[in-house]
Write a protein that holds these residues in place. Structure first.
Motif, PDB file in Angstrom:
ATOM      1  N   PRO A   7       0.846  -1.198   0.000  1.00  6.90           N
ATOM      2  CA  PRO A   7       0.000   0.000   0.000  1.00  6.90           C
ATOM      3  C   PRO A   7       0.880   1.245   0.000  1.00  6.90           C
ATOM      4  CG  PRO A   7       0.066  -0.973   2.177  1.00  6.90           C
ATOM      5  CD  PRO A   7       0.809  -1.902   1.273  1.00  6.90           C
ATOM      6  N   VAL A   8       0.370   2.321  -0.516  1.00 12.45           N
ATOM      7  CA  VAL A   8       1.083   3.596  -0.493  1.00 12.45           C
ATOM      8  C   VAL A   8       0.845   4.217   0.875  1.00 12.45           C
ATOM      9  CG1 VAL A   8       1.240   5.901  -1.480  1.00 12.45           C
ATOM     10  CG2 VAL A   8       0.864   3.921  -2.965  1.00 12.45           C
ATOM     11  N   VAL A   9       1.921   4.477   1.608  1.00 11.98           N
ATOM     12  CA  VAL A   9       1.828   5.071   2.939  1.00 11.98           C
ATOM     13  C   VAL A   9       2.472   6.438   2.882  1.00 11.98           C
ATOM     14  CG1 VAL A   9       2.469   4.859   5.363  1.00 11.98           C
ATOM     15  CG2 VAL A   9       1.888   2.810   4.046  1.00 11.98           C
ATOM     16  N   LYS A  10       1.703   7.482   3.160  1.00  6.11           N
ATOM     17  CA  LYS A  10       2.198   8.856   3.192  1.00  6.11           C
ATOM     18  C   LYS A  10       2.541   9.227   4.629  1.00  6.11           C
ATOM     19  CE  LYS A  10       1.317  10.457  -1.080  1.00  6.11           C
ATOM     20  NZ  LYS A  10       2.097  11.395  -1.857  1.00  6.11           N
ATOM     21  N   CYS A  11       3.616   9.957   4.806  1.00  3.74           N
ATOM     22  CA  CYS A  11       4.071  10.324   6.136  1.00  3.74           C
ATOM     23  C   CYS A  11       4.716  11.702   6.084  1.00  3.74           C
ATOM     24  CB  CYS A  11       5.080   9.287   6.630  1.00  3.74           C
ATOM     25  SG  CYS A  11       5.791   9.665   8.239  1.00  3.74           S
ATOM     26  N   SER A  12       4.509  12.513   7.104  1.00  2.00           N
ATOM     27  CA  SER A  12       5.112  13.855   7.133  1.00  2.00           C
ATOM     28  C   SER A  12       6.268  13.953   8.118  1.00  2.00           C
ATOM     29  CB  SER A  12       4.037  14.891   7.485  1.00  2.00           C
ATOM     30  OG  SER A  12       3.543  14.641   8.786  1.00  2.00           O
ATOM     31  N   VAL A  13       6.703  12.827   8.691  1.00  2.00           N
ATOM     32  CA  VAL A  13       7.784  12.840   9.673  1.00  2.00           C
ATOM     33  C   VAL A  13       9.115  12.668   8.939  1.00  2.00           C
ATOM     34  CG1 VAL A  13       8.664  11.851  11.809  1.00  2.00           C
ATOM     35  CG2 VAL A  13       6.206  11.840  11.354  1.00  2.00           C
ATOM     36  N   SER A  14       9.673  13.775   8.498  1.00  2.00           N
ATOM     37  CA  SER A  14      10.832  13.739   7.604  1.00  2.00           C
ATOM     38  C   SER A  14      12.129  13.298   8.256  1.00  2.00           C
ATOM     39  CB  SER A  14      11.032  15.110   6.952  1.00  2.00           C
ATOM     40  OG  SER A  14      11.331  16.078   7.936  1.00  2.00           O
ATOM     41  N   ASN A  15      12.169  13.191   9.585  1.00  2.00           N
ATOM     42  CA  ASN A  15      13.399  12.733  10.231  1.00  2.00           C
ATOM     43  C   ASN A  15      13.357  11.230  10.519  1.00  2.00           C
ATOM     44  OD1 ASN A  15      11.487  13.057  12.337  1.00  2.00           O
ATOM     45  ND2 ASN A  15      13.122  13.242  13.837  1.00  2.00           N
ATOM     46  N   GLY A  20      10.673   9.090   2.610  1.00  2.00           N
ATOM     47  CA  GLY A  20      11.264   9.263   1.292  1.00  2.00           C
ATOM     48  C   GLY A  20      10.668  10.435   0.537  1.00  2.00           C
ATOM     49  N   GLN A  21      11.130  10.592  -0.675  1.00  2.00           N
ATOM     50  CA  GLN A  21      10.680  11.673  -1.552  1.00  2.00           C
ATOM     51  C   GLN A  21       9.154  11.633  -1.688  1.00  2.00           C
ATOM     52  OE1 GLN A  21      12.403  11.403  -5.467  1.00  2.00           O
ATOM     53  NE2 GLN A  21      12.571  13.612  -5.597  1.00  2.00           N
ATOM     54  N   ASN A  22       8.549  12.781  -1.788  1.00  2.00           N
ATOM     55  CA  ASN A  22       7.091  12.940  -1.904  1.00  2.00           C
ATOM     56  C   ASN A  22       6.338  12.399  -0.689  1.00  2.00           C
ATOM     57  OD1 ASN A  22       7.281  14.121  -4.513  1.00  2.00           O
ATOM     58  ND2 ASN A  22       7.536  12.072  -5.366  1.00  2.00           N
ATOM     59  N   ASN A  23       6.983  12.423   0.478  1.00  2.00           N
ATOM     60  CA  ASN A  23       6.379  11.979   1.745  1.00  2.00           C
ATOM     61  C   ASN A  23       5.973  10.509   1.734  1.00  2.00           C
ATOM     62  OD1 ASN A  23       6.711  14.632   2.394  1.00  2.00           O
ATOM     63  ND2 ASN A  23       4.592  15.015   2.928  1.00  2.00           N
TER      64      ASN A  23
END
Length: 71
Positions: A7-15, A20-23
């Motif tokens: 599944p595509v998992v989006k995340c905003s925790v960049s550290n 990865g790229q595009n969250n």
């Protein structure tokens, strides 16, 4: 049912190591629990200690245990 694609998992925790790229999250598997269990120490294998089942009232009462800080 067997999943053939991740599944595509989006995340905003960049550290996070898996961010990865595009969250997009690049972890092989994701472990999510309710906030009540936020301090549990799940190992990276996600073994038997994750065999409980809980109910969340809303998305805001859940937390991601997959997070690993970038080195």
């Amino acid at each position: 049912m067997t999943l053939t694609t991740k599944p595509v998992v989006k995340c905003s925790v960049s550290n996070c190591t898996y961010w990865g790229q595009n969250n997009l999250c690049h972890a092989d598997s994701i472990i999510i629990d309710i906030d009540q269990h936020a301090n549990r120490n799940y190992n990276s294998e996600f073994a038997a200690e994750f065999e409980h089942q809980d109910t969340a009232r809303s998305a805001s009462s859940t937390c991601c245990h997959t997070f690993q800080p970038k080195k």
